[in-house]
Design a protein around this motif. Structure first.
Motif, mmCIF file in Angstrom:
data_model
loop_
_atom_site.group_PDB
_atom_site.id
_atom_site.type_symbol
_atom_site.label_atom_id
_atom_site.label_comp_id
_atom_site.label_asym_id
_atom_site.label_seq_id
_atom_site.Cartn_x
_atom_site.Cartn_y
_atom_site.Cartn_z
ATOM 1 N N PRO A 18 104.209 54.181 66.247
ATOM 2 C CA PRO A 18 104.814 54.898 66.504
ATOM 3 C C PRO A 18 105.720 55.042 64.970
ATOM 4 O O PRO A 18 105.122 54.039 63.891
ATOM 5 N N GLY A 19 106.353 56.054 64.795
ATOM 6 C CA GLY A 19 106.742 56.182 63.300
ATOM 7 C C GLY A 19 105.542 56.934 62.314
ATOM 8 O O GLY A 19 106.183 56.907 61.428
ATOM 9 N N ILE A 20 104.773 57.444 62.894
ATOM 10 C CA ILE A 20 103.386 58.112 62.200
ATOM 11 C C ILE A 20 103.850 59.354 62.470
ATOM 12 O O ILE A 20 104.076 60.275 62.974
ATOM 13 N N ALA A 21 103.248 60.080 61.174
ATOM 14 C CA ALA A 21 103.158 61.587 61.089
ATOM 15 C C ALA A 21 101.219 62.026 60.730
ATOM 16 O O ALA A 21 101.292 61.261 58.894
ATOM 17 N N LEU A 22 101.443 62.869 60.803
ATOM 18 C CA LEU A 22 100.013 63.537 60.154
ATOM 19 C C LEU A 22 100.055 65.132 59.480
ATOM 20 O O LEU A 22 101.245 65.634 60.004
ATOM 21 N N HIS A 40 97.216 70.071 54.506
ATOM 22 C CA HIS A 40 98.788 69.966 54.227
ATOM 23 C C HIS A 40 100.156 70.726 55.167
ATOM 24 O O HIS A 40 101.447 71.289 54.919
ATOM 25 N N THR A 41 99.825 71.070 56.662
ATOM 26 C CA THR A 41 100.272 70.981 57.245
ATOM 27 C C THR A 41 100.464 70.059 57.913
ATOM 28 O O THR A 41 99.686 69.330 58.775
ATOM 29 N N ILE A 42 102.102 70.013 58.394
ATOM 30 C CA ILE A 42 102.474 69.195 59.744
ATOM 31 C C ILE A 42 101.682 69.405 60.943
ATOM 32 O O ILE A 42 102.099 70.214 61.785
ATOM 33 N N ILE A 66 93.113 64.931 55.966
ATOM 34 C CA ILE A 66 93.754 64.678 57.153
ATOM 35 C C ILE A 66 94.858 63.714 55.947
ATOM 36 O O ILE A 66 94.348 63.040 55.602
ATOM 37 N N LEU A 67 95.913 64.089 55.980
ATOM 38 C CA LEU A 67 97.247 62.492 55.405
ATOM 39 C C LEU A 67 97.793 61.801 56.837
ATOM 40 O O LEU A 67 98.498 62.694 57.645
ATOM 41 N N LEU A 68 97.999 60.935 57.307
ATOM 42 C CA LEU A 68 98.766 59.936 57.826
ATOM 43 C C LEU A 68 99.875 59.139 57.114
ATOM 44 O O LEU A 68 100.310 58.699 55.477
#
Length: 66
Positions: free
Chosen positions: A30-34, A38-40, A57-59
């Motif tokens: 829970p609480g992660i975004a990717l 450079h686009t969510i 990919i950035l977490l």
């Protein structure tokens, strides 16, 4: 194929979804975004989103504060 995950190079199989990658890395929490390139990417799209050669990919982990 080669991707970058949190600025680290990584080899992964072709036809891998974002959700499968996170499962393999034990990172579905829970609480992660990717962000990919450079686009969510919305959590609802992780199962269907196929990774491609060269994806970056950035977490991000949500942090509560006050």
């Amino acid at each position: 194929m080669r991707i970058q995950f949190n600025d680290e190079p990584m080899e992964c199989p072709d036809n891998l979804t974002l959700a499968n990658l996170l499962t393999q890395l034990c990172l579905i929490k829970p609480g992660i975004a990717l962000a990919i390139n450079h686009t969510i990417v919305a959590r609802e799209q992780w199962e269907a989103h196929l990774l491609h050669e060269g994806d970056q990919i950035l977490l991000f982990q949500a942090i509560a504060g006050g």
